[in-house]
Design an enzyme around this catalytic site. Structure first.
Site, mmCIF file in Angstrom:
data_model
loop_
_atom_site.group_PDB
_atom_site.id
_atom_site.type_symbol
_atom_site.label_atom_id
_atom_site.label_comp_id
_atom_site.label_asym_id
_atom_site.label_seq_id
_atom_site.Cartn_x
_atom_site.Cartn_y
_atom_site.Cartn_z
ATOM 1 N N SER A 47 70.432 -71.776 -129.518
ATOM 2 C CA SER A 47 71.357 -71.666 -128.643
ATOM 3 C C SER A 47 72.642 -71.730 -128.943
ATOM 4 O O SER A 47 73.355 -71.880 -129.868
ATOM 5 C CB SER A 47 71.200 -72.637 -127.754
ATOM 6 O OG SER A 47 72.160 -72.640 -126.474
ATOM 7 N N TYR A 91 71.174 -82.120 -125.459
ATOM 8 C CA TYR A 91 70.324 -80.970 -125.756
ATOM 9 C C TYR A 91 70.837 -80.296 -126.724
ATOM 10 O O TYR A 91 70.069 -79.878 -127.922
ATOM 11 C CB TYR A 91 70.444 -80.102 -124.488
ATOM 12 C CG TYR A 91 69.808 -78.864 -124.483
ATOM 13 C CD1 TYR A 91 68.566 -78.470 -124.743
ATOM 14 C CD2 TYR A 91 70.687 -77.519 -124.458
ATOM 15 C CE1 TYR A 91 68.269 -77.019 -125.047
ATOM 16 C CE2 TYR A 91 70.267 -76.126 -124.620
ATOM 17 C CZ TYR A 91 69.008 -75.995 -125.093
ATOM 18 O OH TYR A 91 68.688 -74.731 -125.280
ATOM 19 N N LYS A 150 69.372 -78.971 -130.868
ATOM 20 C CA LYS A 150 69.197 -77.568 -131.624
ATOM 21 C C LYS A 150 69.881 -77.645 -132.960
ATOM 22 O O LYS A 150 69.426 -77.070 -133.979
ATOM 23 C CB LYS A 150 69.935 -76.626 -130.665
ATOM 24 C CG LYS A 150 69.185 -76.199 -129.458
ATOM 25 C CD LYS A 150 68.023 -75.875 -129.449
ATOM 26 C CE LYS A 150 67.116 -75.353 -128.275
ATOM 27 N NZ LYS A 150 65.705 -75.068 -128.458
HETATM 28 P P1 NAD Z 1 61.474 -72.843 -120.379
HETATM 29 O O1 NAD Z 1 61.550 -74.307 -120.022
HETATM 30 O O2 NAD Z 1 61.051 -71.784 -119.312
HETATM 31 O O3 NAD Z 1 60.182 -72.806 -121.572
HETATM 32 C C1 NAD Z 1 59.973 -73.885 -122.369
HETATM 33 C C2 NAD Z 1 58.300 -74.002 -122.583
HETATM 34 O O4 NAD Z 1 58.179 -74.822 -123.228
HETATM 35 C C3 NAD Z 1 57.996 -74.642 -121.098
HETATM 36 O O5 NAD Z 1 57.051 -73.600 -120.655
HETATM 37 C C4 NAD Z 1 57.375 -75.937 -121.444
HETATM 38 O O6 NAD Z 1 56.593 -76.483 -120.395
HETATM 39 C C5 NAD Z 1 57.032 -76.051 -122.923
HETATM 40 N N1 NAD Z 1 57.261 -77.312 -123.627
HETATM 41 C C6 NAD Z 1 58.188 -78.204 -123.552
HETATM 42 N N2 NAD Z 1 58.060 -78.885 -124.526
HETATM 43 C C7 NAD Z 1 56.899 -79.041 -125.153
HETATM 44 C C8 NAD Z 1 56.061 -79.324 -125.778
HETATM 45 N N3 NAD Z 1 56.522 -80.726 -126.503
HETATM 46 N N4 NAD Z 1 54.730 -79.010 -126.210
HETATM 47 C C9 NAD Z 1 54.425 -77.725 -125.762
HETATM 48 N N5 NAD Z 1 55.295 -77.027 -124.805
HETATM 49 C C10 NAD Z 1 56.372 -77.616 -124.274
HETATM 50 O O7 NAD Z 1 62.726 -72.529 -121.190
HETATM 51 P P2 NAD Z 1 63.128 -70.960 -121.725
HETATM 52 O O8 NAD Z 1 64.222 -70.640 -121.036
HETATM 53 O O9 NAD Z 1 62.064 -70.087 -122.109
HETATM 54 O O10 NAD Z 1 63.512 -71.647 -123.517
HETATM 55 C C11 NAD Z 1 62.884 -71.312 -124.308
HETATM 56 C C12 NAD Z 1 63.414 -71.870 -125.548
HETATM 57 O O11 NAD Z 1 64.843 -71.243 -125.706
HETATM 58 C C13 NAD Z 1 63.895 -73.234 -125.595
HETATM 59 O O12 NAD Z 1 63.717 -73.707 -126.799
HETATM 60 C C14 NAD Z 1 65.167 -73.249 -125.034
HETATM 61 O O13 NAD Z 1 65.861 -74.722 -125.522
HETATM 62 C C15 NAD Z 1 65.913 -72.109 -125.723
HETATM 63 N N6 NAD Z 1 66.951 -71.598 -125.199
HETATM 64 C C16 NAD Z 1 66.912 -71.145 -123.793
HETATM 65 C C17 NAD Z 1 68.107 -70.653 -123.079
HETATM 66 C C18 NAD Z 1 68.013 -70.308 -121.685
HETATM 67 O O14 NAD Z 1 69.142 -69.986 -121.148
HETATM 68 N N7 NAD Z 1 66.967 -69.793 -121.073
HETATM 69 C C19 NAD Z 1 69.287 -70.463 -124.078
HETATM 70 C C20 NAD Z 1 69.242 -70.795 -125.225
HETATM 71 C C21 NAD Z 1 68.109 -71.322 -125.662
HETATM 72 N N1 UFG Z 2 77.937 -71.661 -112.579
HETATM 73 C C1 UFG Z 2 78.499 -71.891 -111.492
HETATM 74 N N2 UFG Z 2 77.759 -72.173 -110.333
HETATM 75 C C2 UFG Z 2 76.206 -72.560 -110.599
HETATM 76 C C3 UFG Z 2 75.752 -72.672 -111.974
HETATM 77 C C4 UFG Z 2 76.539 -72.199 -112.874
HETATM 78 O O1 UFG Z 2 79.572 -71.548 -110.949
HETATM 79 O O2 UFG Z 2 75.734 -73.066 -109.593
HETATM 80 C C5 UFG Z 2 78.854 -71.319 -113.851
HETATM 81 C C6 UFG Z 2 78.953 -72.326 -114.746
HETATM 82 O O3 UFG Z 2 80.216 -73.120 -114.623
HETATM 83 C C7 UFG Z 2 79.357 -71.392 -116.034
HETATM 84 C C8 UFG Z 2 78.650 -69.893 -115.701
HETATM 85 O O4 UFG Z 2 78.319 -69.915 -114.419
HETATM 86 O O5 UFG Z 2 80.574 -71.130 -116.195
HETATM 87 C C9 UFG Z 2 77.282 -69.997 -116.488
HETATM 88 O O6 UFG Z 2 76.420 -71.254 -116.296
HETATM 89 P P1 UFG Z 2 74.937 -71.406 -116.552
HETATM 90 O O7 UFG Z 2 74.602 -72.737 -116.375
HETATM 91 O O8 UFG Z 2 74.168 -70.174 -116.204
HETATM 92 O O9 UFG Z 2 75.124 -71.187 -118.160
HETATM 93 P P2 UFG Z 2 75.660 -72.125 -119.394
HETATM 94 O O10 UFG Z 2 76.668 -70.973 -120.188
HETATM 95 O O11 UFG Z 2 76.577 -73.121 -119.134
HETATM 96 O O12 UFG Z 2 74.424 -72.320 -120.264
HETATM 97 C C10 UFG Z 2 73.506 -71.551 -120.485
HETATM 98 C C11 UFG Z 2 72.494 -72.781 -120.719
HETATM 99 C C12 UFG Z 2 72.466 -73.402 -122.197
HETATM 100 C C13 UFG Z 2 72.606 -72.769 -123.219
HETATM 101 C C14 UFG Z 2 73.914 -71.904 -122.767
HETATM 102 C C15 UFG Z 2 74.134 -70.665 -123.893
HETATM 103 O O13 UFG Z 2 71.944 -73.545 -119.765
HETATM 104 O O14 UFG Z 2 71.267 -74.174 -122.171
HETATM 105 O O15 UFG Z 2 73.812 -71.026 -121.814
HETATM 106 O O16 UFG Z 2 73.014 -70.080 -124.421
HETATM 107 F F1 UFG Z 2 72.966 -73.653 -124.136
#
Ligand code: NAD
Ligand code: UFG
Length: 339
Positions: free
Chosen positions: A123, A147, A151
């Site tokens: 991330s 979190y 990572k």
């Molecule tokens: P998500 O929660 O939708 O998907 C993650 C999946 O992993 C879920 O279905 C959950 O049930 C499963 N899971 C969690 N722990 C587990 C375990 N121990 N064993 C088996 N299954 C397990 O999240 P996502 O948005 O699809 O994210 C996927 C990956 O990408 C994650 O590792 C997350 O940290 C990373 N990531 C997501 C974002 C984002 O903004 N969505 C940004 C950066 C990184």
């Molecule tokens: N925000 C609002 N109102 C809301 C939600 C978010 O104003 O209800 C704002 C936040 O303050 C931020 C922007 O929208 O300025 C984006 O916020 P998000 O929560 O959508 O995303 P972040 O950049 O904070 O974080 C996301 C994921 C993290 C990941 C990161 C970088 O939540 O897990 O992107 O990949 F690490």
């Protein structure tokens, strides 16, 4: 055969569709801790392809080993993990236990079965963001929540693993802000409870599940005072994963790539673009800053462009259109009524 861990989740389900549509055989492992079985059914419906799904936690060693015994796994796309920043502050041990121990267990089992090709979901939160500069893979690191630290630890663990056994082929992908949904509207992001992230909050306001969006601060040093992020369409993001898989067919090594567009948009830019794409005004009120938010965070997308031969193609309007189509077609996500 590609093992997709976390394949029932938001990003994993889109990656599964992309893999299946490109002719890969897959098997999905997911504990369903943060997802539902319905997404597995939708992946099958959407692609017309069948695959095995295992409702297994990565910490259930024997069950994971059985999966490796039963399938000829060549590479693993590892999405499984917990991802809520706020929850990680309240329950750090759950995050260290699940994310780090889960990945550790997976890597041990992969070694045991001589599977050494891994694509890992990291991330942009691992960067120590300072000022208004595109973040390069070599920019300085430093997470400010549990979190993000999981990572960082996993990234370092993977580097140590490669140093100890140079037959591994590892790609670490640092995602910026994935939003949107598959253009069919059949799969998408389905957060449990009140969404933490901006786009799902906006779409839930648009569909009438939430009355108003809170904008967390408008006194940042940015053109309109709200925070700037690098939003990337989920379809582009998962295409980057297929490029990473192709990259793994090259010589062993470990490499890190940003997956972002290289462009930053403010919170209010996204609100306006969403209204333009959906035809729905989003009522919002400005509240205090959210703790831990950095003012500006966007990627340098150069390395992925040069080395993976990948770049994001979809613009903010398409991201908003597709996010809205998913929400409009599935007002309660995968069907479970949540508040
Ligand atoms: P998500 O929660 O939708 O998907 C993650 C999946 O992993 C879920 O279905 C959950 O049930 C499963 N899971 C969690 N722990 C587990 C375990 N121990 N064993 C088996 N299954 C397990 O999240 P996502 O948005 O699809 O994210 C996927 C990956 O990408 C994650 O590792 C997350 O940290 C990373 N990531 C997501 C974002 C984002 O903004 N969505 C940004 C950066 C990184
Ligand atoms: N925000 C609002 N109102 C809301 C939600 C978010 O104003 O209800 C704002 C936040 O303050 C931020 C922007 O929208 O300025 C984006 O916020 P998000 O929560 O959508 O995303 P972040 O950049 O904070 O974080 C996301 C994921 C993290 C990941 C990161 C970088 O939540 O897990 O992107 O990949 F690490």
């Amino acid at each position: 055969m590609i093992l997709v861990t976390g394949g029932a989740g938001y990003i994993g389900s889109h990656a599964a569709v992309e893999l299946l549509e490109n002719g890969y055989e897959i098997v999905i492992l997911d504990s369903l801790a943060n997802s539902s079985y319905e997404s597995i059914l939708r992946i099958k419906e959407l692609t017309g392809r069948n695959f095995e799904f295992y409702e297994v936690d990565l910490l259930e060693t024997e069950k994971v080993e059985n999966l490796f015994r039963m399938h000829n796994i060549k590479a693993v796309m590892h999405f499984a993990g917990l991802k809520s920043v706020g929850e990680s502050v309240s329950f750090p041990l759950d995050y260290y236990g699940n994310n780090i121990a889960g990945t550790l267990n997976l890597c041990k089992i992969m070694s045991r079965f001589n599977v050494r090709e891994l694509v890992f979901s990291s991330s942009a939160t691992v960067y120590r963001t300072i000022g208004n500069q595109a973040l390069e893979e070599s920019s300085s690191l430093g997470a400010n929540n549990p979190y993000g630290r999981t990572k960082l630890v996993i990234e370092e663990m993977l580097h140590d693993l490669y140093r100890s056994d140079p037959f591994w082929k590892i790609v670490i992908l640092r995602y910026f802000n994935p939003i949107g949904a598959h253009e069919s509207g059949k799969i998408g992001e389905d957060p449990a409870g009140i969404p933490n992230n901006l786009m799902p909050y906006i779409t839930q306001v648009a569909i009438g599940r939430r009355p108003v969006l809170q904008v967390f601060g408008e006194d940042y040093d940015t053109p309109d005072g709200t925070c700037i992020r690098d939003y990337i369409h989920i379809s582009d993001l998962v295409k980057g994963h297929l490029k990473a898989l192709e990259y793994l067919t090259g010589p062993p090594g470990i490499e890190t790539f940003n997956l972002g567009t290289g462009k930053g948009y403010s919170v209010l830019d996204l609100v306006k673009e969403f209204s333009r794409a959906s035809g729905i005004e989003i009522p919002y009120q400005v509240t205090d800053r959210r703790e831990g938010d950095v003012p500006i965070c966007y990627a340098s997308a150069e390395k992925a462009r040069n080395r993976l031969l990948w770049e994001a193609e979809k613009d903010l309007f398409e991201m908003c259109q597709d996010a809205w189509r998913w929400q409009a077609m599935n007002p309660y996500g995968y069907g479970v009524i949540k508040t």
